[in-house]
Design a protein around this motif. Structure first.
Motif, short mmCIF file in Angstrom:
data_model
loop_
_atom_site.label_atom_id
_atom_site.label_comp_id
_atom_site.label_asym_id
_atom_site.label_seq_id
_atom_site.Cartn_x
_atom_site.Cartn_y
_atom_site.Cartn_z
N GLU A 53 1.27 -13.25 -14.82
CA GLU A 53 1.89 -13.33 -15.17
C GLU A 53 3.62 -12.09 -14.71
O GLU A 53 4.19 -12.21 -15.69
CB GLU A 53 1.39 -13.46 -16.85
N GLY A 54 3.06 -11.43 -14.47
CA GLY A 54 4.02 -10.53 -13.17
C GLY A 54 3.51 -9.13 -14.24
O GLY A 54 3.92 -8.19 -13.88
N LYS A 55 2.76 -9.48 -14.39
CA LYS A 55 1.89 -7.74 -15.13
C LYS A 55 0.74 -7.33 -14.33
O LYS A 55 0.35 -7.62 -13.33
CB LYS A 55 0.83 -8.13 -16.45
N PRO A 56 1.41 -5.32 -13.66
CA PRO A 56 0.53 -5.00 -12.91
C PRO A 56 -0.92 -5.09 -13.36
O PRO A 56 -1.00 -4.43 -14.47
CB PRO A 56 1.33 -3.57 -13.10
N THR A 57 -1.34 -4.92 -12.42
CA THR A 57 -3.38 -4.32 -11.93
C THR A 57 -2.97 -3.89 -11.02
O THR A 57 -2.43 -3.56 -10.15
CB THR A 57 -3.41 -5.61 -12.28
N GLY A 58 -4.81 -3.02 -10.92
CA GLY A 58 -4.68 -2.32 -10.22
C GLY A 58 -5.85 -1.92 -10.05
O GLY A 58 -6.83 -1.62 -10.82
N MET A 59 -6.31 -1.27 -8.94
CA MET A 59 -7.40 -0.80 -8.89
C MET A 59 -7.30 0.67 -7.27
O MET A 59 -7.00 0.85 -7.21
CB MET A 59 -8.86 -1.51 -8.40
N ALA A 60 -8.70 1.65 -7.23
CA ALA A 60 -8.92 2.88 -6.80
C ALA A 60 -9.51 2.50 -5.11
O ALA A 60 -10.50 1.18 -5.77
CB ALA A 60 -10.08 3.75 -7.28
N CYS A 61 -9.06 2.54 -4.65
CA CYS A 61 -9.92 2.19 -3.53
C CYS A 61 -9.90 3.39 -2.23
O CYS A 61 -9.52 4.26 -2.32
CB CYS A 61 -8.46 1.28 -2.34
N GLY A 62 -11.36 3.26 -1.23
CA GLY A 62 -11.86 4.08 -0.38
C GLY A 62 -11.90 3.48 1.31
O GLY A 62 -11.13 4.26 1.59
N TRP A 63 -11.38 2.59 1.08
CA TRP A 63 -11.41 2.16 2.84
C TRP A 63 -9.72 1.37 2.42
O TRP A 63 -9.69 -0.48 2.29
CB TRP A 63 -12.86 0.32 2.06
N HIS A 64 -9.57 1.74 3.59
CA HIS A 64 -7.51 1.92 4.34
C HIS A 64 -7.42 1.84 5.11
O HIS A 64 -8.17 3.14 5.62
CB HIS A 64 -7.13 1.71 2.72
N MET A 65 -5.89 2.27 5.83
CA MET A 65 -6.54 2.30 7.09
C MET A 65 -4.67 1.73 7.63
O MET A 65 -4.46 0.80 7.23
CB MET A 65 -7.36 1.99 8.42
N LYS A 66 -4.26 2.75 8.46
CA LYS A 66 -2.96 2.05 9.07
C LYS A 66 -3.06 0.98 10.59
O LYS A 66 -4.27 1.61 10.95
CB LYS A 66 -2.16 2.82 9.63
N CYS A 67 -3.01 0.64 10.58
CA CYS A 67 -3.22 -0.84 11.96
C CYS A 67 -2.48 -1.06 12.53
O CYS A 67 -2.92 -1.61 13.72
CB CYS A 67 -4.32 -2.49 11.07
#
Length: 167
Positions: free
Chosen positions: A27-41
């Protein structure tokens, strides 16, 4: 050097920056989470990847929306990153509960996190399935930076309390 249990090795790779991974629902409503596993690739084109556990609400919403924002919090967002990392967007409106401030992004329907040190707008470029996570690779189409702000790093837990430090 001693051999350790392979499941313990990830606990030893600290500190690391936590990020918000934001997207939108159907419906276009924002949602999200915290994340510790991420990287530039990739630098050309600029690509950024996040690994999200299968079955998480944000995971499903990125698969549907095909876009996400990666936001690096400063110390001002410590309580918010903790909340986003311990609650499901399916059950809680994390934005209302934390009163986190957002602003319109340049190219996406997903908002930026106003007090974040860095925001990256990403269109989903590719996905890679691992056994319990999906790696979402996003093409960075716009980036936003607040000069002078540092990044918030996760140090681990001490007596059941998560510890953070700005570096």
């Amino acid at each position: 050097m001693i051999e350790i249990d392979k499941k313990d090795v990830f606990k030893m790779i600290r500190p690391y920056p936590l990020v918000f991974v934001m997207t939108i629902d159907g419906e276009g409503k924002p949602t999200g989470m915290a994340c510790g596993w991420h990287m530039k690739c990739s630098l050309n084109p600029p690509l950024y990847a996040v690994a999200l556990k299968k079955g998480k609400y944000t995971h499903e919403m990125i698969k549907n929306s095909k876009e996400f924002v990666v936001a690096f919090p400063s110390h001002e967002l410590e309580k918010e990153i903790e909340y986003f990392g311990t609650r499901s967007g399916k059950e809680f409106d994390k934005f209302k509960k934390t009163d986190i401030k957002t602003r319109e992004s340049t190219y996406l329907r997903v908002p930026l996190v106003e007090k974040a040190s860095i925001n990256m707008e990403c269109f989903l470029q590719d996905t890679f399935e691992t056994s319990d996570h999906t790696v979402f690779v996003g093409k960075v189409v716009s980036a936003h930076y607040k000069p002078g702000q540092k990044l918030l790093f996760y140090l681990g837990q001490k007596e059941g309390v998560r510890e953070f430090k700005e570096l």
